[in-house]
Design an enzyme around this catalytic site. Sequence first.
Site, PDB file in Angstrom:
ATOM      1  N   LYS A 212       0.819  -1.131   0.053  1.00  0.00           N
ATOM      2  CA  LYS A 212       0.080  -0.047   0.070  1.00  0.00           C
ATOM      3  C   LYS A 212       0.797   1.112  -0.093  1.00  0.00           C
ATOM      4  O   LYS A 212       0.813   2.299  -0.721  1.00  0.00           O
ATOM      5  CB  LYS A 212      -0.901   0.080   1.257  1.00  0.00           C
ATOM      6  N   GLU A 218      10.243  -5.713   3.325  1.00  0.00           N
ATOM      7  CA  GLU A 218      10.326  -7.190   2.684  1.00  0.00           C
ATOM      8  C   GLU A 218       9.803  -7.244   1.321  1.00  0.00           C
ATOM      9  O   GLU A 218      10.521  -7.761   0.610  1.00  0.00           O
ATOM     10  CB  GLU A 218       9.402  -8.078   3.706  1.00  0.00           C
ATOM     11  N   GLY A 269      -4.416  -3.874   5.700  1.00  0.00           N
ATOM     12  CA  GLY A 269      -3.935  -4.959   5.216  1.00  0.00           C
ATOM     13  C   GLY A 269      -4.641  -6.185   5.390  1.00  0.00           C
ATOM     14  O   GLY A 269      -5.020  -7.027   4.663  1.00  0.00           O
ATOM     15  N   ARG A 270      -4.904  -6.525   6.904  1.00  0.00           N
ATOM     16  CA  ARG A 270      -5.564  -7.826   7.062  1.00  0.00           C
ATOM     17  C   ARG A 270      -7.093  -7.968   6.606  1.00  0.00           C
ATOM     18  O   ARG A 270      -7.645  -8.760   6.796  1.00  0.00           O
ATOM     19  CB  ARG A 270      -5.615  -7.978   8.504  1.00  0.00           C
ATOM     20  N   GLU A 356      -3.859  -9.395  15.505  1.00  0.00           N
ATOM     21  CA  GLU A 356      -3.476  -7.965  14.937  1.00  0.00           C
ATOM     22  C   GLU A 356      -4.578  -6.922  15.122  1.00  0.00           C
ATOM     23  O   GLU A 356      -4.332  -5.705  15.306  1.00  0.00           O
ATOM     24  CB  GLU A 356      -3.020  -8.019  13.631  1.00  0.00           C
ATOM     25  N   HIS A 387      -4.642 -35.784  15.616  1.00  0.00           N
ATOM     26  CA  HIS A 387      -3.500 -36.785  15.925  1.00  0.00           C
ATOM     27  C   HIS A 387      -2.281 -35.698  16.211  1.00  0.00           C
ATOM     28  O   HIS A 387      -0.940 -36.011  16.290  1.00  0.00           O
ATOM     29  CB  HIS A 387      -2.930 -37.428  14.570  1.00  0.00           C
ATOM     30  N   LYS A 502      10.168  -2.467  13.818  1.00  0.00           N
ATOM     31  CA  LYS A 502      10.863  -1.723  12.582  1.00  0.00           C
ATOM     32  C   LYS A 502      11.990  -0.725  12.865  1.00  0.00           C
ATOM     33  O   LYS A 502      13.067  -0.733  12.045  1.00  0.00           O
ATOM     34  CB  LYS A 502       9.773  -1.138  11.838  1.00  0.00           C
TER      35      LYS A 502
END
Lengths: 526, 526
Positions: A212, A218, A269-270, A356, A387, A502
């Site tokens: 955005k 990254e 974002g999420r 978040e 399991h 950050k």
Amino acid sequence: MINWSNMDTLASFRELSKADKVDLAAVMAGESGAERVKKYSVPMAKGLVYHYGAKQVDDKILDGLVKLAEEAQLADKFQALYNGEVINTGEKRLVLHHMTRGQLGDPVVADGVDKRAFYTGVQQKVAEFAEKVHAGEITNGAGEKFTTVVQIGIGGSDLGPRAIYIALENWARKHNTLKMEAKFISNVDPDDAAAVLNSIDVAHSLFILVSKSGTTLETLTNESFVKDALKNAGLDASRHMVAVTSETSPLAGSDDYLAAFFMDDYIGGRYSSSSAVGGAVLSLAFGPEVFARFLEGAAEEDRLSAGRDVRKNPAMLDALIGVYERNVLDYPSTAVLPYSQALSRFPAHLQQLDMESNGKSVNRFGDPVDYQTGPVIFGEPGTNGQHSFYQLLHQGTAIVPLQFIGFKNSQIGTDVVIEGSTSQQKLCANVAAQIVAFACGKEDENRNKHFEGGRPSSIIIGDQLTPETVGALLSHFENKVMFQGFVWNVNSFDQEGVQLGKVLAKRVLAHETDGALKEFSDLLNI
Amino acid sequence: MINWSNMDTLASFRELSKADKVDLAAVMAGESGAERVKKYSVPMAKGLVYHYGAKQVDDKILDGLVKLAEEAQLADKFQALYNGEVINTGEKRLVLHHMTRGQLGDPVVADGVDKRAFYTGVQQKVAEFAEKVHAGEITNGAGEKFTTVVQIGIGGSDLGPRAIYIALENWARKHNTLKMEAKFISNVDPDDAAAVLNSIDVAHSLFILVSKSGTTLETLTNESFVKDALKNAGLDASRHMVAVTSETSPLAGSDDYLAAFFMDDYIGGRYSSSSAVGGAVLSLAFGPEVFARFLEGAAEEDRLSAGRDVRKNPAMLDALIGVYERNVLDYPSTAVLPYSQALSRFPAHLQQLDMESNGKSVNRFGDPVDYQTGPVIFGEPGTNGQHSFYQLLHQGTAIVPLQFIGFKNSQIGTDVVIEGSTSQQKLCANVAAQIVAFACGKEDENRNKHFEGGRPSSIIIGDQLTPETVGALLSHFENKVMFQGFVWNVNSFDQEGVQLGKVLAKRVLAHETDGALKEFSDLLNI
């Protein structure tokens, strides 16, 4: 008039805290259990049904939850949100992700444009681009069709779109609508990009850079990785890349991209899977009409979430029961357990969405709250989890509320009959069995084989995992998280907690460290 | 003389509970923080180091933990285990997974054979088989080489081997030792097997059926799936399948398999990665010498775990700090956060290992315990997690202890320099920054941007993720979980909590249900 009040100031919450607790193992036994299953369910969109009979509630608790919803003005707050109020107070932003899939209320004009028109316009642009790629009108430099699409993004630009791609990949293959295989590069770990690039034919790959701000560390680093790979293969990178970014980002007008599809600051974002962030990769992978069906499922579920009758609003009910579990019953985590291999990464998306959004210690005005907020969310598909960690869920010292998801039919339809039942029937039998085992337990004189029961779960049941039902599921959980944020009076739409790391990471890379940070930097050879 | 006593009967535990708590944010600041990082570390095997300077401990707490280790006789109990005592009291079995990678103590003879010789004999058989496959001496019916190996197993027969395969796949590719690509089928969801079978060339695939009892529902069902696929392709299934099972299972002597590799009752599923369960698939995928290097890393770490000096025993220290966090500080969950994309499924394996081993409410004699046992374990690789659930970890209302893992070097070695640093350096800078951000926090007048700090973490640092270091990591966590089980006085080697669901699922498939179980069965169309 909306009151943004802390949960512990609400009379209805204090009343709820004092109400008699439900003995789940007792009420779920015998005929009473059967009655609860029939009674405690509510339809969702696209044939899904939310069943909460195995939750630790009864009519009295539910009445209390309805009062809490009313006093906390959940429906009014959602209405204010979709009508364009500044609900993300921390960042002073509107919250408009619902508008990517429908118009629930008034037109919202921001930045001088009607936002619904803006989002549908972007969808249209994505759709046209995808169709040209599929038709071979947009090709690589050699005039050949692209066969693979690679999303470069992290967090919300990765988890939701990836989970949805995995959810629908087999479905699309079965229905001959898998247009391109999709891959994802997210981590700054160089081995992530290198491994993905080693696994594809870059000459026939189209890359989507999703950021955005156009500044995500990254993602920009991974873009360089990809550009190097394209260059090393003798290819023109600008013919292989598109951008999903905001109109004001440095990427927006760049010649480095075949096309740019815009998002804006009103979609976090999420919450961006239904925006161009999910739209570009999913339209390229499955075709725009499949993405449109996904949006339709989400839109229908959104409309249910906007309803004022709590008992007919599955996301609101789910949210309220979750708050009751977190703040009255004091359960610190929740497991998401889809009985569907295709939903293998859906829990990871919900983990971000929930933790978040509501992992906050201050209310929307920045004042500390005196109660627990968002729980830890984790999960894996069943029957695999049975399991693995179910031992603790059944017999551990702490109670973990459970969210099951199950479908009557598989996606691919290939099956085998062993001992008189199909694999799909075995899968469904297992989830039914687990709900009852968790709720009712089993007496045994050997305490090692004794099951206390009383472990609450709900289940969402559908006919099949399709584009529409994936959309409905996504919307359900987005709206659940939003309603919980309203009850806790937190801002579910910012994420200040990610900033400090950050800042310190930059300091490490600039070698401006001292104390423990310097020691750890040295240990890691930076 | 070993005393199997509940933790709350130990004087050292009561003393530890009363000791002054450490103000982590305070002690990790400035020079004191630097000193702690230097002081609180202990070497592991193969160059790994366990750093616990950012944990909520100091010399006094550590003294208390050493006393707890001594009073709980952790070293003696481990010694009893590797010398062949019946430590799995529930199932009346020895616990011998360490012996697959070395002989820590006395020879152990069971079922009339020396167990170390038995395990190395199986490894030898697996190695010879794998070499013949790689050399083209064992081929498909058409005399062609097998190119793909598919593991059919669930739980411990899936999670550990899969996590290790993913951990080493890129490393093996880089070192030209990826002999066969591996795939995994686990879920009874028919879409799992169907999707894997659609993605491979069955004619050149070798399938490993892994089931100790030879009766695991999911695995036998998936075997049928595979046999159908082979038959439909006109192939002879018995030329494409091997079994990993116990000598007494119905599969052991069957003609349906090219070969059978044996495991026994003294190795639980979640501890079986270093047995033939992991050995067959990993030796076929990477070559037996790579699997041997993995075992060597685990063996070296095991020897450290057997040490009696707590401060030099990383698994024991890690275990004790975890108990302190769970029972004194009352933290209910723990996150595992590898800064390595290759370890993407390692948290899922540790989730089983830990939660299935120690998610118990009764002690090893079947009496209820009055304290919390195993925590909820979850995790995703960094930096991905930073853009997902770290918000809650930094600013949520509950504290989650963290286990970081980081490596100085990547596996593939391809990298890019952006803004003066490589991706690998950025990755490492991020994990260093996170540790300090969590521990120290940051004051801010805007409470929304305020970080309380005081959130404990440890980190295991290594040079590179290799077969040896993966082995050492696996052993570290296996032994940590074992030591915690000793402190809690639970049996970490049975899993009675998984039984009730199996019984009820059978009842559903036989249509012998009533009450809530019948209702849910009907809702799911069974």
